[in-house]
Write a protein that holds these residues in place. Structure first.
Motif, PDB file in Angstrom:
ATOM      1  N   GLY A 250      -2.157  -3.331 -11.497  1.00 26.43           N
ATOM      2  CA  GLY A 250      -1.465  -2.080 -11.787  1.00 26.43           C
ATOM      3  C   GLY A 250      -1.845  -0.935 -10.873  1.00 26.43           C
ATOM      4  N   GLU A 251      -2.905  -1.123 -10.077  1.00 24.04           N
ATOM      5  CA  GLU A 251      -3.290  -0.039  -9.163  1.00 24.04           C
ATOM      6  C   GLU A 251      -2.254   0.082  -8.053  1.00 24.04           C
ATOM      7  N   ARG A 252      -2.053   1.307  -7.616  1.00 25.10           N
ATOM      8  CA  ARG A 252      -1.025   1.595  -6.616  1.00 25.10           C
ATOM      9  C   ARG A 252      -1.659   2.274  -5.403  1.00 25.10           C
ATOM     10  N   VAL A 253      -1.206   1.897  -4.228  1.00 23.31           N
ATOM     11  CA  VAL A 253      -1.644   2.556  -2.996  1.00 23.31           C
ATOM     12  C   VAL A 253      -0.424   3.165  -2.327  1.00 23.31           C
ATOM     13  N   SER A 254      -0.656   4.195  -1.554  1.00 16.99           N
ATOM     14  CA  SER A 254       0.451   4.850  -0.864  1.00 16.99           C
ATOM     15  C   SER A 254       0.220   4.820   0.636  1.00 16.99           C
ATOM     16  N   TYR A 255       1.308   4.781   1.359  1.00 21.31           N
ATOM     17  CA  TYR A 255       1.285   4.781   2.811  1.00 21.31           C
ATOM     18  C   TYR A 255       1.901   6.082   3.331  1.00 21.31           C
ATOM     19  N   SER A 256       1.580   6.406   4.546  1.00 21.24           N
ATOM     20  CA  SER A 256       2.234   7.528   5.214  1.00 21.24           C
ATOM     21  C   SER A 256       2.497   7.128   6.652  1.00 21.24           C
ATOM     22  N   CYS A 257       3.505   7.730   7.243  1.00 16.92           N
ATOM     23  CA  CYS A 257       3.860   7.395   8.617  1.00 16.92           C
ATOM     24  C   CYS A 257       2.746   7.833   9.561  1.00 16.92           C
ATOM     25  N   ALA A 258       2.524   7.039  10.599  1.00 16.58           N
ATOM     26  CA  ALA A 258       1.480   7.341  11.571  1.00 16.58           C
ATOM     27  C   ALA A 258       1.846   8.598  12.359  1.00 16.58           C
ATOM     28  N   LEU A 259       0.858   9.131  13.063  1.00 23.12           N
ATOM     29  CA  LEU A 259       1.070  10.321  13.874  1.00 23.12           C
ATOM     30  C   LEU A 259       2.204  10.084  14.864  1.00 23.12           C
TER      31      LEU A 259
END
Length: 398
Positions: A250-259
């Motif tokens: 149930g744990e969630r991780v988030s991503y973000s776009c690279a520089l």
């Protein structure tokens, strides 16, 4: 050998007690005028060292502190972020009248009051909202009967069992007003966190529910844990997950776009389900820098106009580049400055035997400068007569 044995022994003593400390935290706590980021709302178990982010509720803005808390030994660290109401400032100038302010912060009202002999036409008051003062400035006209517009459509005060309203409580909810909910500790939100008052006087979407987290986890939890989240091209895990190697169900991780990249489409999170990470549809594309600028007497030669591409300045014939010739497309645009193309300066002309320049032109001589020659009597030109080629020679006429 004894020394090595002692080192291993003492390390085992130091590490062993930590295994007894609770390593997981429950749902993060609620705070007035703040709300947990959406990506954490459906998560009710957080591993040791995991962080969650908060943001100010609608109508509030952060003025100090850090917006994250961390799970440490089964307890959440203290949140230092502070939010204050947004200020709307002046409600505008009311000719032949004035505004009677009950305040100028989010949720406050400014009532229109006309001078004696003038009547109000328009909405009676303006409300300070997240986007500024609502409605339009009414008018005060000479004589006649007041023409105050009827009250706007309103929505009932929303409330849900075991839920907490994060938005500032107001007495009247009008069309486009919003409220944000979170659940009390031990309960998990099912449905939309933010609701908006619709034109029909109903909240859109429908009110969410706060269900006991135990009921939900018992029905949805296989017991498998997940390892390091998957790699995504042109994207990376948010900083708080980089050093974590074990995640509970149930744990969630988030991503973000690279520089240098920006989100094009898709969701930016993945959840641990049955020992596997759910697919992430996030797609990041290179940022565009657009034109690198205009060069007088020259131009840019591009490898492209997106992050990582270059633009090389090239001067026209007879001009030379002043400044750095290459600009790089960076995350925040083209670096450096537009170079300059200056005309090439030619050396002074030597004297021509049996000839002379036609008129006098002071140096320096720049590209495209034309020099004419006049021959002495009795001689003719032998060879080209332009400066771009070899100098002409003059000989006597036969």
């Amino acid at each position: 050998m004894n020394l090595g044995y002692n080192i291993v022994f003492f390390l085992s003593i130091a590490i062993h007690p930590s295994a007894q400390v609770p390593s997981e935290c429950g749902a993060p706590p609620s705070f007035p005028h703040m709300q947990v980021r959406d990506k954490y709302l459906r998560q009710n178990i957080f591993s040791n060292g995991e962080k969650v982010l908060y943001r100010c509720a609608e109508g509030y803005t952060q003025y100090r502190g850090i917006r994250s808390i961390m799970c440490e030994a089964g307890k959440w660290t203290k949140l230092s972020m502070k939010c204050e109401k947004k200020i709307c400032g002046s409600a505008g100038e009311l000719f032949n009248g004035h505004f009677d302010y009950k305040g100028a912060s989010f949720g406050d009202k400014a009532y229109a009051v006309c001078n004696e002999g003038f009547t109000l036409k328009g909405v009676e008051y303006r409300m300070c909202k997240d986007s500024g003062w609502s409605g339009e400035i009414p008018t005060c006209e000479v004589g006649g009967e007041p023409q105050v517009l009827p009250a706007e459509v309103t929505c009932p005060d929303p409330s849900i069992a075991n839920g907490v309203k994060l938005s500032e409580a107001v007495s009247v909810y009008r069309v486009r007003d919003s409220v944000t909910f979170t659940c009390s500790k031990g309960f998990l939100l099912t449905g939309a966190q933010q609701l908006t008052c619709g034109p029909d006087g109903q909240w859109q979407p429908q009110l969410p529910l706060c269900q006991a987290s135990n009921d939900i986890t018992q029905s949805s939890k296989p017991d498998g844990r997940c390892g390091v989240p998957r790699y995504l091209p042109n994207a990376h895990l948010s900083d708080r997950y980089i050093t974590q190697t074990d995640f509970g169900p149930g744990e969630r991780v988030s991503y973000s776009c690279a520089l240098g990249y920006m989100r094009k489409r898709g969701t930016y999170y993945s959840t641990c389900v049955s020992g596997k990470w759910t697919p992430v549809t996030l797609r990041c594309e290179r940022k565009s820098c657009g034109s690198a600028g205009e060069i007088s007497y020259g131009n840019f030669v591009y490898t492209g106009v997106e992050f990582g591409d270059t633009a090389t300045g090239v001067c026209n014939e007879g001009y030379q580049l002043v400044g750095r010739d290459v600009r790089n497309c960076m995350s925040d645009g083209w670096d450096g400055r537009v170079p300059i193309c200056e005309a090439v300066q030619c050396a002074e002309l030597p004297e021509v035997v049996n000839g002379e320049t036609n008129g006098y032109l002071e140096p320096p001589y720049f590209y495209s400068t034309v020099i004419g020659y006049r021959l002495q009597r009795g001689v003719v030109m032998d060879g080209p007569g332009n400066w771009t080629s070899a100098l002409p020679t003059c000989k006597y006429r036969k």
